[in-house]
Design an enzyme around this catalytic site. Structure first.
Site, mmCIF file in Angstrom:
data_model
loop_
_atom_site.group_PDB
_atom_site.id
_atom_site.type_symbol
_atom_site.label_atom_id
_atom_site.label_comp_id
_atom_site.label_asym_id
_atom_site.label_seq_id
_atom_site.Cartn_x
_atom_site.Cartn_y
_atom_site.Cartn_z
ATOM 1 N N SER A 41 28.373 22.666 -18.893
ATOM 2 C CA SER A 41 28.698 23.189 -17.566
ATOM 3 C C SER A 41 28.942 22.104 -16.523
ATOM 4 O O SER A 41 29.517 22.386 -15.466
ATOM 5 C CB SER A 41 27.584 24.117 -17.074
ATOM 6 O OG SER A 41 26.411 23.391 -16.770
ATOM 7 N N LYS A 102 23.047 21.462 -11.692
ATOM 8 C CA LYS A 102 24.342 21.726 -11.072
ATOM 9 C C LYS A 102 24.503 20.786 -9.878
ATOM 10 O O LYS A 102 23.618 20.012 -9.550
ATOM 11 C CB LYS A 102 24.447 23.182 -10.584
ATOM 12 C CG LYS A 102 24.127 24.243 -11.613
ATOM 13 C CD LYS A 102 25.172 24.365 -12.707
ATOM 14 C CE LYS A 102 24.786 25.438 -13.712
ATOM 15 N NZ LYS A 102 25.736 25.512 -14.846
#
EC number: 3.4.21.89
Length: 242
Positions: A41, A102
């Site tokens: 990701s 993230k």
């Protein structure tokens, strides 16, 4: 029958082990904690098989800085706010236990939206420059350099501008929360998925990703010692994280 010398030697070894464990625990709790990257990701910034150090002191300390997330206190102590563009580890708000990593895109009070694949912050389109095109298997992907309003730049990867999260509603980041996005924009479950991730409370931030200390491409199993040298990504060792 054990001699006094043997007993003393065992006791000294035990004390050394206990001291080593305590020192490691203190470092892990208050300074740096190692994490591994299990998913793609955050490609191209972080790769599957990267091992990195996260600074626990970067944002101060919350219950999630402690082993097992022990609820000894609420909020944060010695708090320091994240900067837009930081790569941060946080506990998933849905369960307060799963580690996610993230990039900090939205700060408290920001309005975040994606329109035709372009990130919008407070109604302004974020600058995105094409770097190169490449392929992942049979799929064509494009690497862009994105420049955030504070001047921080990083690379992102896009399969296209018509995928699921390429056109979103406006997200209004609540007070005390942050909006997190993966750099692999079309293959990241992040704050755009409100029911799964959503807005991340300041308390849930674990720390800031600082450096990749080890990386391998997964081509060698743990027992295939003879293949380890070719599996290591030497160019990523001690690689700083932007």
């Amino acid at each position: 029958m054990a001699t006094k010398q043997n007993k003393g030697g065992f006791g000294e070894t035990l004390r050394t082990v206990i001291y080593a464990v305590l020192i490691a625990l203190v470092i892990r709790t208050f300074a740096f904690e190692p994490f591994s990257i299990p998913s793609g990701s955050m490609i191209p910034t972080l790769l599957v098989g990267d091992y990195l150090f996260v600074s626990k002191y970067a944002y101060g300390y919350s219950r999630f800085s402690l082993p097992l997330g022990l609820p000894l206190f609420n909020g944060r102590i010695m708090a320091d706010q994240p900067e837009r563009g930081d790569v941060a580890v946080f506990k998933l708000p849905a369960d307060n236990s799963t580690d996610y990593i993230k990039r900090v895109i939205g700060l408290p009070g920001d309005r975040i939206q994606v329109v035709d694949g372009i990130l919008q912050i407070n109604g302004e389109a974020v600058k995105r420059e094409k770097v190169r095109e490449t392929r992942v298997g049979q799929a064509a992907v494009t690497i862009y350099r994105e420049t955030l309003p504070n001047g921080r730049t990083h690379l992102i990867r896009e399969r296209g501008d018509e995928n699921y999260f390429d056109n979103t509603p406006v997200y209004e980041v609540p007070k005390g929360h942050y909006f997190m996005m993966g750099d692999n924009r079309d293959s990241s479950q992040d704050s755009r998925a409100l029911q799964r991730v959503g807005y991340v409370p300041f308390e849930n931030l674990v720390g800031r990703a600082e450096v990749v200390f080890f990386s391998h491409d997964g081509s060698a199993s743990i027992w295939e010692v003879w293949n380890w040298p070719t599996a290591i990504r030497y160019g990523r060792l001690l690689h700083g994280i932007d």
